[in-house]
Design a protein around this motif. Structure first.
Motif, PDB file in Angstrom:
ATOM      1  N   ALA A 147       0.721  -1.199  -0.073  1.00  0.00           N
ATOM      2  CA  ALA A 147      -0.047   0.019   0.181  1.00  0.00           C
ATOM      3  C   ALA A 147       0.831   1.261   0.031  1.00  0.00           C
ATOM      4  CB  ALA A 147      -0.977   0.180   1.100  1.00  0.00           C
ATOM      5  N   GLU A 148       1.869   1.301   0.950  1.00  0.00           N
ATOM      6  CA  GLU A 148       2.461   2.547   0.915  1.00  0.00           C
ATOM      7  C   GLU A 148       3.357   2.989  -0.541  1.00  0.00           C
ATOM      8  OE1 GLU A 148       6.026   4.294   3.927  1.00  0.00           O
ATOM      9  OE2 GLU A 148       4.962   2.640   4.434  1.00  0.00           O
ATOM     10  N   LEU A 149       4.170   1.968  -0.975  1.00  0.00           N
ATOM     11  CA  LEU A 149       4.524   2.226  -2.206  1.00  0.00           C
ATOM     12  C   LEU A 149       3.670   2.221  -3.324  1.00  0.00           C
ATOM     13  CD1 LEU A 149       7.339   2.376  -3.870  1.00  0.00           C
ATOM     14  CD2 LEU A 149       7.105  -0.406  -4.054  1.00  0.00           C
ATOM     15  N   CYS A 150       2.600   1.693  -3.427  1.00  0.00           N
ATOM     16  CA  CYS A 150       1.589   2.052  -4.204  1.00  0.00           C
ATOM     17  C   CYS A 150       1.178   3.455  -4.368  1.00  0.00           C
ATOM     18  CB  CYS A 150       0.325   0.840  -4.455  1.00  0.00           C
ATOM     19  SG  CYS A 150       0.596  -0.624  -4.984  1.00  0.00           S
ATOM     20  N   MET A 151       0.585   3.853  -3.168  1.00  0.00           N
ATOM     21  CA  MET A 151       0.279   5.208  -2.968  1.00  0.00           C
ATOM     22  C   MET A 151       1.195   6.081  -3.325  1.00  0.00           C
ATOM     23  SD  MET A 151      -2.936   5.322  -2.645  1.00  0.00           S
ATOM     24  CE  MET A 151      -3.034   6.815  -2.289  1.00  0.00           C
ATOM     25  N   LYS A 152       2.568   6.050  -3.231  1.00  0.00           N
ATOM     26  CA  LYS A 152       3.659   7.088  -3.294  1.00  0.00           C
ATOM     27  C   LYS A 152       3.578   7.110  -4.510  1.00  0.00           C
ATOM     28  CE  LYS A 152       8.461   7.469  -2.422  1.00  0.00           C
ATOM     29  NZ  LYS A 152       8.963   7.703  -3.923  1.00  0.00           N
ATOM     30  N   ASN A 153       3.561   5.792  -5.490  1.00  0.00           N
ATOM     31  CA  ASN A 153       3.570   6.094  -6.871  1.00  0.00           C
ATOM     32  C   ASN A 153       2.587   6.788  -7.570  1.00  0.00           C
ATOM     33  OD1 ASN A 153       6.344   4.807  -6.706  1.00  0.00           O
ATOM     34  ND2 ASN A 153       5.428   2.668  -7.071  1.00  0.00           N
ATOM     35  N   LEU A 154       1.394   6.297  -6.954  1.00  0.00           N
ATOM     36  CA  LEU A 154       0.145   7.078  -7.518  1.00  0.00           C
ATOM     37  C   LEU A 154       0.111   8.226  -7.466  1.00  0.00           C
ATOM     38  CD1 LEU A 154      -2.813   6.582  -8.831  1.00  0.00           C
ATOM     39  CD2 LEU A 154      -3.386   6.273  -6.440  1.00  0.00           C
ATOM     40  N   MET A 155       0.318   8.849  -6.185  1.00  0.00           N
ATOM     41  CA  MET A 155       0.204  10.393  -5.875  1.00  0.00           C
ATOM     42  C   MET A 155       1.462  11.278  -6.874  1.00  0.00           C
ATOM     43  SD  MET A 155      -2.306  10.315  -3.802  1.00  0.00           S
ATOM     44  CE  MET A 155      -2.106  11.906  -3.831  1.00  0.00           C
ATOM     45  N   GLU A 156       2.652  10.588  -6.934  1.00  0.00           N
ATOM     46  CA  GLU A 156       3.551  11.125  -7.613  1.00  0.00           C
ATOM     47  C   GLU A 156       3.250  11.251  -9.251  1.00  0.00           C
ATOM     48  OE1 GLU A 156       7.093   8.876  -7.164  1.00  0.00           O
ATOM     49  OE2 GLU A 156       7.708   9.901  -5.146  1.00  0.00           O
ATOM     50  N   SER A 157       2.805  10.220  -9.659  1.00  0.00           N
ATOM     51  CA  SER A 157       1.962  10.200 -11.190  1.00  0.00           C
ATOM     52  C   SER A 157       0.981  11.418 -11.258  1.00  0.00           C
ATOM     53  CB  SER A 157       1.594   8.713 -11.471  1.00  0.00           C
ATOM     54  OG  SER A 157       2.445   7.772 -11.776  1.00  0.00           O
ATOM     55  N   LEU A 158       0.187  11.381 -10.357  1.00  0.00           N
ATOM     56  CA  LEU A 158      -1.099  12.381 -10.235  1.00  0.00           C
ATOM     57  C   LEU A 158      -0.607  13.731 -10.363  1.00  0.00           C
ATOM     58  CD1 LEU A 158      -3.796  10.543  -8.094  1.00  0.00           C
ATOM     59  CD2 LEU A 158      -3.676  10.678 -10.788  1.00  0.00           C
ATOM     60  N   ASP A 159       0.468  13.881  -9.299  1.00  0.00           N
ATOM     61  CA  ASP A 159       1.086  15.396  -9.167  1.00  0.00           C
ATOM     62  C   ASP A 159       1.669  15.551 -10.386  1.00  0.00           C
ATOM     63  OD1 ASP A 159       2.088  17.303  -7.482  1.00  0.00           O
ATOM     64  OD2 ASP A 159       3.981  16.792  -8.377  1.00  0.00           O
ATOM     65  N   ALA A 160       2.446  14.824 -11.132  1.00  0.00           N
ATOM     66  CA  ALA A 160       3.067  15.004 -12.477  1.00  0.00           C
ATOM     67  C   ALA A 160       2.125  15.359 -13.428  1.00  0.00           C
ATOM     68  CB  ALA A 160       4.024  13.950 -12.856  1.00  0.00           C
ATOM     69  N   LEU A 161       0.891  14.666 -13.532  1.00  0.00           N
ATOM     70  CA  LEU A 161      -0.144  14.898 -14.573  1.00  0.00           C
ATOM     71  C   LEU A 161      -0.869  16.124 -14.390  1.00  0.00           C
ATOM     72  CD1 LEU A 161      -1.569  11.281 -14.869  1.00  0.00           C
ATOM     73  CD2 LEU A 161      -0.211  12.432 -16.744  1.00  0.00           C
ATOM     74  N   LEU A 162      -1.068  16.681 -13.053  1.00  0.00           N
ATOM     75  CA  LEU A 162      -1.705  17.710 -13.028  1.00  0.00           C
ATOM     76  C   LEU A 162      -0.896  18.884 -13.089  1.00  0.00           C
ATOM     77  CD1 LEU A 162      -3.579  16.708  -9.554  1.00  0.00           C
ATOM     78  CD2 LEU A 162      -4.646  17.303 -11.507  1.00  0.00           C
ATOM     79  N   CYS A 163       0.287  18.963 -12.908  1.00  0.00           N
ATOM     80  CA  CYS A 163       1.553  20.164 -12.977  1.00  0.00           C
ATOM     81  C   CYS A 163       1.741  20.231 -14.407  1.00  0.00           C
ATOM     82  CB  CYS A 163       2.528  19.900 -12.175  1.00  0.00           C
ATOM     83  SG  CYS A 163       1.866  20.057 -10.331  1.00  0.00           S
ATOM     84  N   ALA A 164       1.536  19.201 -15.363  1.00  0.00           N
ATOM     85  CA  ALA A 164       2.245  19.193 -16.520  1.00  0.00           C
ATOM     86  C   ALA A 164       1.107  20.282 -17.562  1.00  0.00           C
ATOM     87  CB  ALA A 164       2.167  17.998 -17.160  1.00  0.00           C
ATOM     88  N   GLU A 165       1.621  20.509 -18.494  1.00  0.00           N
ATOM     89  CA  GLU A 165       0.929  21.508 -19.548  1.00  0.00           C
ATOM     90  C   GLU A 165      -0.145  20.774 -20.556  1.00  0.00           C
ATOM     91  OE1 GLU A 165       3.465  23.937 -21.476  1.00  0.00           O
ATOM     92  OE2 GLU A 165       4.359  24.938 -19.593  1.00  0.00           O
ATOM     93  N   GLY A 166      -0.040  19.477 -20.047  1.00  0.00           N
ATOM     94  CA  GLY A 166      -0.930  18.630 -20.968  1.00  0.00           C
ATOM     95  C   GLY A 166      -2.380  18.717 -21.212  1.00  0.00           C
ATOM     96  N   SER A 167      -3.054  17.566 -21.704  1.00  0.00           N
ATOM     97  CA  SER A 167      -4.509  17.880 -21.795  1.00  0.00           C
ATOM     98  C   SER A 167      -5.533  18.135 -20.635  1.00  0.00           C
ATOM     99  CB  SER A 167      -4.960  16.522 -22.333  1.00  0.00           C
ATOM    100  OG  SER A 167      -6.230  15.984 -21.929  1.00  0.00           O
ATOM    101  N   GLU A 168      -6.304  19.160 -20.629  1.00  0.00           N
ATOM    102  CA  GLU A 168      -7.349  19.369 -19.638  1.00  0.00           C
ATOM    103  C   GLU A 168      -8.122  18.188 -19.064  1.00  0.00           C
ATOM    104  OE1 GLU A 168      -7.096  22.182 -17.931  1.00  0.00           O
ATOM    105  OE2 GLU A 168      -5.290  22.657 -19.236  1.00  0.00           O
ATOM    106  N   SER A 169      -8.375  17.318 -20.072  1.00  0.00           N
ATOM    107  CA  SER A 169      -9.176  16.176 -19.922  1.00  0.00           C
ATOM    108  C   SER A 169      -8.415  15.223 -18.917  1.00  0.00           C
ATOM    109  CB  SER A 169      -9.809  15.521 -21.183  1.00  0.00           C
ATOM    110  OG  SER A 169      -8.629  14.893 -21.899  1.00  0.00           O
ATOM    111  N   LEU A 170      -7.077  15.172 -19.269  1.00  0.00           N
ATOM    112  CA  LEU A 170      -6.533  14.292 -18.255  1.00  0.00           C
ATOM    113  C   LEU A 170      -6.410  14.750 -16.747  1.00  0.00           C
ATOM    114  CD1 LEU A 170      -3.211  13.077 -20.044  1.00  0.00           C
ATOM    115  CD2 LEU A 170      -4.965  11.631 -19.238  1.00  0.00           C
ATOM    116  N   LYS A 171      -6.364  16.113 -16.789  1.00  0.00           N
ATOM    117  CA  LYS A 171      -6.456  16.670 -15.288  1.00  0.00           C
ATOM    118  C   LYS A 171      -7.737  16.535 -14.644  1.00  0.00           C
ATOM    119  CE  LYS A 171      -2.874  20.304 -16.400  1.00  0.00           C
ATOM    120  NZ  LYS A 171      -2.596  21.710 -16.471  1.00  0.00           N
ATOM    121  N   SER A 172      -8.785  16.559 -15.435  1.00  0.00           N
ATOM    122  CA  SER A 172      -9.929  16.389 -14.866  1.00  0.00           C
ATOM    123  C   SER A 172     -10.226  15.006 -14.262  1.00  0.00           C
ATOM    124  CB  SER A 172     -10.991  16.556 -16.294  1.00  0.00           C
ATOM    125  OG  SER A 172     -12.496  16.279 -15.604  1.00  0.00           O
TER     126      SER A 172
END
Length: 226
Positions: A133-158
């Motif tokens: 759980a700890e490693l899974c959530m760390k990896n998940l939150m890091e990926s979500l953080d990267a996607l939210l902070c990127a200049e990519g698609s707004e639908s992905l951020k949504s």
């Protein structure tokens, strides 16, 4: 002529009585909902899965249709699917990322329906396994953080915000949501604030971001103030 019409009628009757063919993604879900490793005879199983359009209704319905004992029997495959989704979030192919985000939402909602009356610990075990759980959530939150902070698609951020809201509201009482412990450890606050400080992003995602921020801020606030 009569014989021809009779044959035609039999053919129509035969074809209409056949069950509709299941789409490939549904057949792949069915493989996950067995006790065997779905990649045992198909090493490319997980690669293929995330190229398929997600059938949210079927996946959630399948989870809800199983009783607790049946669900525990396939826990390893559910854990594996959850982990594979997280890995797919790091893919360059946007289709894989979208499908992984949607699959995670379906998994969380489906397991939540089965665990409404129990503690969040059961949800964590069913989705990720206590040991991972700890490693899974760390990896998940890091990926979500990267996607939210990127200049990519707004639908992905949504979709990222939608997934975070699924995680935060996975129990009826937010203060009993043990998944939030992992969310708070791997802070997503800066990414949310970045969305709110950017005018185009705020217009697009402001409501979800504010709701998410309010829920996170209120997590166990009475215990803290006490």
């Amino acid at each position: 002529m009569a014989q021809s019409e009779k044959k035609g009628g039999l053919l129509r009757k035969s074809s209409s009585s056949k069950k509709p063919l299941k789409e490939k993604v549904v057949l792949m879900y069915d493989e996950i909902f067995t006790t065997e490793d779905p990649s045992k005879y198909n090493p490319r199983f997980w690669e293929e899965l995330f190229l398929m359009k997600v059938n949210l209704e079927y996946l959630e319905g399948k989870l809800e249709s199983l009783d607790g004992e049946e669900l525990m029997k396939i826990k390893d495959n559910i854990n594996c699917l959850f982990q594979r989704c997280i890995w797919a979030l790091g893919e360059e192919h946007p289709i894989r990322v979208v499908n992984a985000l949607q699959t995670l939402c379906a998994l969380i909602r489906g397991v939540h329906q089965k665990n409404k009356s129990t503690s969040g610990f059961d949800i964590i075990n069913m989705l990720m396994g206590f040991d991972k759980a700890e490693l899974c959530m760390k990896n998940l939150m890091e990926s979500l953080d990267a996607l939210l902070c990127a200049e990519g698609s707004e639908s992905l951020k949504s979709l990222c915000l939608k997934l975070l809201l699924c995680l935060v509201t996975v129990t009826d009482n937010i203060s009993q949501n043990t998944i939030l412990e992992y969310v708070m450890i791997n802070s997503i606050f800066e990414a949310i604030l970045q969305i709110l400080s950017n005018l185009p992003s705020r217009r697009e995602h402001g409501y979800e971001a504010v709701v998410l921020l309010a829920l996170l801020v209120n997590y166990r606030k009475y215990e803290v103030s006490a």
